[in-house]
Design an enzyme around this catalytic site. Structure first.
Site, mmCIF file in Angstrom:
data_model
loop_
_atom_site.group_PDB
_atom_site.id
_atom_site.type_symbol
_atom_site.label_atom_id
_atom_site.label_comp_id
_atom_site.label_asym_id
_atom_site.label_seq_id
_atom_site.Cartn_x
_atom_site.Cartn_y
_atom_site.Cartn_z
ATOM 1 N N ALA A 147 -0.832 -5.476 1.772
ATOM 2 C CA ALA A 147 -0.042 -6.139 0.733
ATOM 3 C C ALA A 147 -0.452 -5.707 -0.668
ATOM 4 C CB ALA A 147 -0.171 -7.658 0.856
ATOM 5 N N SER A 148 -1.532 -4.946 -0.784
ATOM 6 C CA SER A 148 -2.082 -4.599 -2.087
ATOM 7 C C SER A 148 -1.414 -3.364 -2.689
ATOM 8 C CB SER A 148 -3.589 -4.353 -1.978
ATOM 9 O OG SER A 148 -4.093 -3.777 -3.172
ATOM 10 N N THR A 149 -0.825 -3.541 -3.864
ATOM 11 C CA THR A 149 -0.216 -2.417 -4.566
ATOM 12 C C THR A 149 -1.252 -1.380 -4.976
ATOM 13 O OG1 THR A 149 -0.388 -3.735 -6.584
ATOM 14 C CG2 THR A 149 1.749 -3.726 -5.474
ATOM 15 N N ALA B 272 -4.112 -0.827 -3.568
ATOM 16 C CA ALA B 272 -4.606 -0.143 -2.378
ATOM 17 C C ALA B 272 -3.673 0.998 -1.984
ATOM 18 C CB ALA B 272 -4.775 -1.128 -1.223
ATOM 19 N N ALA C 296 -8.333 -6.255 -3.119
ATOM 20 C CA ALA C 296 -8.220 -4.922 -2.539
ATOM 21 C C ALA C 296 -7.527 -3.994 -3.531
ATOM 22 C CB ALA C 296 -7.430 -4.975 -1.226
#
EC number: 5.99.1.4
Length: 203
Positions: A14-16, A18, A174
């Site tokens: 879900a982490s942009t 990352a 993250a």
């Protein structure tokens, strides 16, 4: 043959940010003489422990507006496609289970990049198991066998354990990177520093 140092790459799909790291970590690590250890986990339980029921980028609109512009700007600078998925954040459970099942296999990096590209490069949904199976197939895996292994009880238990490990290690977002000496770096903008530290050039 001399053993190469290892950098752990802790990420949630879900982490942009990352996404930005996943698309460049392998060539940067190779240039630094460092091996990457993929550590997929779930940020949701960590956020929930802080009383958050969604991404902080949703909870704090000003921060969210900045993040979307910042990621778009960085993606353009690096020649990466970027498209905001809807909804955000997406439920990456199925994809995370697959990534975890292959975390020590040569195909893990290619699968991780395929998922991030679909989600943030094309704005596609990665929530449905069928979508994840298709992405597994796109990197040469057998979709049915891959999904079966990912959803097996031992792998589910492993994901719960690694998410708890993230919490105990102090992971709060993250991407997060850990060198072998336990030094932690947070954020895509710390990737180069983390690699240098892992290689012993910045310790």
């Amino acid at each position: 043959m001399t053993r190469r140092p290892v950098l752990e790459f802790w990420f949630d799909f879900a982490s942009t940010y990352a996404y930005l790291s996943a698309m460049r970590i392998e060539p940067l690590a190779e240039a630094a003489g460092v091996d990457v250890r993929y550590r997929p986990f779930l940020l949701g339980p960590i956020f929930q422990a802080q009383g958050w029921n969604t991404s902080p980028f949703n909870l704090y609109p000003a921060k969210g507006r900045y993040m979307w512009r910042d990621v778009a700007r960085e993606a353009e600078r690096r020649g990466l496609p970027f498209r905001r998925p809807d909804p955000f954040p997406q439920n990456g459970l199925a994809a995370t289970r697959v990534a975890l099942s292959g975390a020590d296999k040569p195909w893990c990096g290619a699968f991780v990049r395929a998922v991030f590209h679909a989600e943030f490069g094309e704005g596609r949904s990665i929530e449905e198991p069928s979508a994840v199976a298709g992405l597994a197939g796109s990197v040469g895996l057998d979709p049915d066998q891959t999904m079966k292994a990912a959803s097996a009880e031992p792998n589910k238990m492993r994901l719960r354990a690694i998410t708890e490990e993230a919490r105990t290690k102090g992971v709060f977002g993250a991407p997060t990177f850990f060198a072998e000496d336990g030094e932690m770096f947070w954020g895509d903008d710390r990737l180069e520093r983390a690699l240098a530290w892992a290689a012993g050039e910045d310790a």
